[in-house]
Design a protein around this motif. Structure first.
Motif, PDB file in Angstrom:
ATOM      1  N   UNK A 170       0.928  -1.354   0.017  1.00  0.00           N
ATOM      2  CA  UNK A 170       0.021  -0.191   0.295  1.00  0.00           C
ATOM      3  C   UNK A 170       0.896   1.127   0.114  1.00  0.00           C
ATOM      4  N   UNK A 171       0.679   2.160  -1.133  1.00  0.00           N
ATOM      5  CA  UNK A 171       1.671   3.295  -1.152  1.00  0.00           C
ATOM      6  C   UNK A 171       0.825   4.404  -0.921  1.00  0.00           C
ATOM      7  N   UNK A 172       1.372   5.494  -0.255  1.00  0.00           N
ATOM      8  CA  UNK A 172       0.694   6.888  -0.306  1.00  0.00           C
ATOM      9  C   UNK A 172       1.744   7.811  -0.974  1.00  0.00           C
ATOM     10  N   UNK A 173       1.248   8.174  -2.146  1.00  0.00           N
ATOM     11  CA  UNK A 173       1.870   8.687  -3.229  1.00  0.00           C
ATOM     12  C   UNK A 173       1.206  10.171  -3.268  1.00  0.00           C
ATOM     13  N   UNK A 174       1.890  11.400  -3.512  1.00  0.00           N
ATOM     14  CA  UNK A 174       1.450  12.692  -3.667  1.00  0.00           C
ATOM     15  C   UNK A 174       0.411  12.728  -5.163  1.00  0.00           C
ATOM     16  N   UNK A 175      -0.353  13.664  -4.985  1.00  0.00           N
ATOM     17  CA  UNK A 175      -0.961  14.012  -6.317  1.00  0.00           C
ATOM     18  C   UNK A 175      -0.976  15.529  -6.953  1.00  0.00           C
ATOM     19  N   UNK A 176      -1.541  15.440  -7.935  1.00  0.00           N
ATOM     20  CA  UNK A 176      -1.819  16.787  -8.562  1.00  0.00           C
ATOM     21  C   UNK A 176      -3.020  16.942  -9.354  1.00  0.00           C
ATOM     22  N   UNK A 177      -3.416  18.081  -9.687  1.00  0.00           N
ATOM     23  CA  UNK A 177      -4.768  18.137 -10.385  1.00  0.00           C
ATOM     24  C   UNK A 177      -4.372  18.178 -12.149  1.00  0.00           C
ATOM     25  N   UNK A 178      -4.987  17.643 -12.955  1.00  0.00           N
ATOM     26  CA  UNK A 178      -4.523  17.838 -14.324  1.00  0.00           C
ATOM     27  C   UNK A 178      -4.825  19.147 -14.804  1.00  0.00           C
ATOM     28  N   UNK A 179      -3.701  19.576 -15.313  1.00  0.00           N
ATOM     29  CA  UNK A 179      -3.786  21.212 -16.016  1.00  0.00           C
ATOM     30  C   UNK A 179      -3.834  22.143 -14.874  1.00  0.00           C
ATOM     31  N   UNK A 180      -4.450  23.246 -15.368  1.00  0.00           N
ATOM     32  CA  UNK A 180      -4.227  24.432 -14.412  1.00  0.00           C
ATOM     33  C   UNK A 180      -5.781  25.014 -14.052  1.00  0.00           C
ATOM     34  N   UNK A 181      -6.713  24.247 -14.360  1.00  0.00           N
ATOM     35  CA  UNK A 181      -8.184  24.728 -14.240  1.00  0.00           C
ATOM     36  C   UNK A 181      -8.678  25.005 -12.916  1.00  0.00           C
ATOM     37  N   UNK A 182      -8.084  24.149 -11.840  1.00  0.00           N
ATOM     38  CA  UNK A 182      -8.234  24.585 -10.366  1.00  0.00           C
ATOM     39  C   UNK A 182      -7.851  25.758  -9.944  1.00  0.00           C
ATOM     40  N   UNK A 191      -9.378  22.245   0.331  1.00  0.00           N
ATOM     41  CA  UNK A 191      -9.664  21.585   1.513  1.00  0.00           C
ATOM     42  C   UNK A 191      -8.071  21.347   2.194  1.00  0.00           C
ATOM     43  N   UNK A 192      -8.305  20.996   3.511  1.00  0.00           N
ATOM     44  CA  UNK A 192      -6.910  20.652   4.135  1.00  0.00           C
ATOM     45  C   UNK A 192      -6.262  19.531   3.611  1.00  0.00           C
ATOM     46  N   UNK A 193      -6.748  18.628   2.581  1.00  0.00           N
ATOM     47  CA  UNK A 193      -6.317  17.486   2.124  1.00  0.00           C
ATOM     48  C   UNK A 193      -5.480  17.837   0.848  1.00  0.00           C
ATOM     49  N   UNK A 194      -5.602  19.166   0.271  1.00  0.00           N
ATOM     50  CA  UNK A 194      -5.311  19.505  -0.777  1.00  0.00           C
ATOM     51  C   UNK A 194      -6.208  19.168  -2.049  1.00  0.00           C
ATOM     52  N   UNK A 195      -7.267  18.792  -1.758  1.00  0.00           N
ATOM     53  CA  UNK A 195      -8.066  18.566  -2.900  1.00  0.00           C
ATOM     54  C   UNK A 195      -9.380  19.822  -2.870  1.00  0.00           C
ATOM     55  N   UNK A 196     -10.041  19.815  -4.038  1.00  0.00           N
ATOM     56  CA  UNK A 196     -10.916  20.634  -4.085  1.00  0.00           C
ATOM     57  C   UNK A 196     -11.997  20.745  -2.846  1.00  0.00           C
ATOM     58  N   UNK A 197     -12.188  21.890  -2.401  1.00  0.00           N
ATOM     59  CA  UNK A 197     -13.172  22.199  -1.227  1.00  0.00           C
ATOM     60  C   UNK A 197     -14.571  22.053  -2.033  1.00  0.00           C
ATOM     61  N   UNK A 198     -15.490  21.447  -1.232  1.00  0.00           N
ATOM     62  CA  UNK A 198     -17.117  21.482  -1.736  1.00  0.00           C
ATOM     63  C   UNK A 198     -17.874  21.413  -0.639  1.00  0.00           C
ATOM     64  N   UNK A 199     -19.204  22.020  -0.325  1.00  0.00           N
ATOM     65  CA  UNK A 199     -19.966  22.016   0.680  1.00  0.00           C
ATOM     66  C   UNK A 199     -20.813  20.750   0.553  1.00  0.00           C
ATOM     67  N   UNK A 200     -21.673  20.526   1.439  1.00  0.00           N
ATOM     68  CA  UNK A 200     -22.514  19.405   1.412  1.00  0.00           C
ATOM     69  C   UNK A 200     -23.270  19.186   0.065  1.00  0.00           C
ATOM     70  N   UNK A 201     -23.565  19.959  -0.645  1.00  0.00           N
ATOM     71  CA  UNK A 201     -24.261  19.932  -2.030  1.00  0.00           C
ATOM     72  C   UNK A 201     -23.273  19.882  -3.221  1.00  0.00           C
ATOM     73  N   UNK A 202     -21.889  19.615  -2.830  1.00  0.00           N
ATOM     74  CA  UNK A 202     -20.617  19.425  -3.775  1.00  0.00           C
ATOM     75  C   UNK A 202     -20.641  20.819  -4.491  1.00  0.00           C
ATOM     76  N   UNK A 203     -20.924  21.818  -4.004  1.00  0.00           N
ATOM     77  CA  UNK A 203     -20.546  23.175  -4.898  1.00  0.00           C
ATOM     78  C   UNK A 203     -19.498  23.811  -4.170  1.00  0.00           C
ATOM     79  N   UNK A 204     -18.489  24.224  -5.128  1.00  0.00           N
ATOM     80  CA  UNK A 204     -17.212  24.850  -4.615  1.00  0.00           C
ATOM     81  C   UNK A 204     -17.423  26.282  -4.186  1.00  0.00           C
ATOM     82  N   UNK A 205     -16.548  26.901  -3.897  1.00  0.00           N
ATOM     83  CA  UNK A 205     -16.801  28.452  -3.507  1.00  0.00           C
ATOM     84  C   UNK A 205     -17.051  29.468  -4.243  1.00  0.00           C
ATOM     85  N   UNK A 206     -17.067  28.810  -5.656  1.00  0.00           N
ATOM     86  CA  UNK A 206     -17.474  29.473  -6.944  1.00  0.00           C
ATOM     87  C   UNK A 206     -18.794  29.412  -7.288  1.00  0.00           C
ATOM     88  N   UNK A 207     -19.682  30.447  -7.309  1.00  0.00           N
ATOM     89  CA  UNK A 207     -21.318  30.156  -7.588  1.00  0.00           C
ATOM     90  C   UNK A 207     -21.346  29.449  -8.936  1.00  0.00           C
TER      91      UNK A 207
END
Length: 302
Positions: free
Chosen positions: A228-240, A248-264
């Motif tokens: 079992x390997x814990x490897x770093x990750x990145x997002x494809x491209x520069x869209x994010x 989020x603290x995990x480095x992934x995209x933050x979403x609320x309970x309805x899966x919406x980001x901070x951008x309307x």
């Protein structure tokens, strides 16, 4: 010449999460465009598990069947292309693809997963998803009772050891540099008979992706069936980054309970938002996201 076509929703990423969201939207007669580059992160994985009705099926077969079912809804379109840019506009969002086409939609969904940043250790990439694995829920049963390694450090290594110890009593933690465990963690690992190998891996020896052994820089060699390997990750491209997504603290995209980001109007689901990387989790998140986007569109247009 570049042309622009408008949709209700554009989904970037056409694997399990994106397809699941598209099905919910297609069943509500929303005009949807799915754009996918055709490079899923699990393309080397021989079998998918822990997903009801599909346990043991190949990831590609699940995705192929899902795509066929989703595209049966006439308002859903699938495009194999690569999104290079995405931006907010007055009417919603606009994306530009590698084929120099632009598309607009009122809502945008990011479902493109993440890119695993694999070490350059010889043999690692060839084994990734086969015997170099990431999740005991996805792969652990198949390696039950086998010689198992954990390539991680600190709390992450301890957490994996706790889960994997129920599947095998032949577990060793590999740390390429001195790893800090609390006294309580150290005591627990010792009681469970879990050895800590403070060694750096030189080479992973395998047969068509299935582990034989690990060669260390000090000349030692250990036999493993799975690691079992814990490897770093990145997002494809520069869209994010370009869209201004909060992380989020995990480095992934933050979403609320309805899966919406901070951008309307901008939503995200799947591996790019959660550490629970599995087909079942992606499908569930996509289904919820599709319903939430449809609810937002209905509320705005009613």
């Amino acid at each position: 010449m570049k042309t622009t076509t408008s949709y209700d929703v554009i989904i970037i990423g056409g694997s399990y999460a994106g397809l699941s969201a598209a099905m919910a939207l297609g069943r509500s007669l929303r005009k949807v465009l799915i754009i996918d580059s055709g490079q899923p992160c699990n393309r080397q994985t021989p079998h998918s598990h822990n997903f009801l009705t599909q346990d043991g099926e190949t990831p590609a077969a699940i995705a192929r069947k899902a795509k066929e079912q989703v595209l049966a809804y006439p308002t859903v379109t699938f495009l194999q292309d690569l999104v290079l840019e995405a931006s907010s506009i007055d009417s919603g969002f606009e994306v530009l693809t590698q084929s120099d086409q632009s598309y607009r939609a009122q809502k945008l969904l990011l479902a493109f997963g993440i890119k695993d940043e694999l070490p350059k250790t010889p043999g690692f990439a060839e084994c990734w998803g086969i015997s170099m694995i990431h999740c005991p829920y996805c792969h652990g049963y198949e390696f039950r009772g086998k010689k198992t390694g954990i390539l991680a450090t600190g709390d992450r290594a301890y957490h994996q050891a706790m889960l994997v110890s129920n599947l095998s009593d032949q577990v060793k933690i590999i740390v390429p540099e001195p790893s800090i465990f609390t006294p309580e963690q150290q005591e627990k690992l010792e009681k469970k008979g879990i050895r800590i190998l403070d060694k750096e891996i030189l080479e992973i020896r395998h047969e068509k992706g299935y582990l034989d052994s690990v060669q260390f820089t000090d000349g030692a060699e250990e036999i493993f069936d799975a690691i079992y390997a814990d490897v770093p990750f990145s997002f494809p491209g520069t869209l994010v980054q370009n869209l201004g997504c909060k992380l989020a603290d995990s480095g992934r995209i933050w979403v609320d309970q309805f899966q919406q980001t901070n951008i309307p109007g901008l939503y995200a689901c799947g591996d790019c938002t959660t550490m629970m990387r599995s087909v079942a989790s992606a499908v569930a998140a996509g289904n919820l996201t599709g319903a939430m986007i449809n609810h937002a569109l209905a509320s705005e247009r009613f």
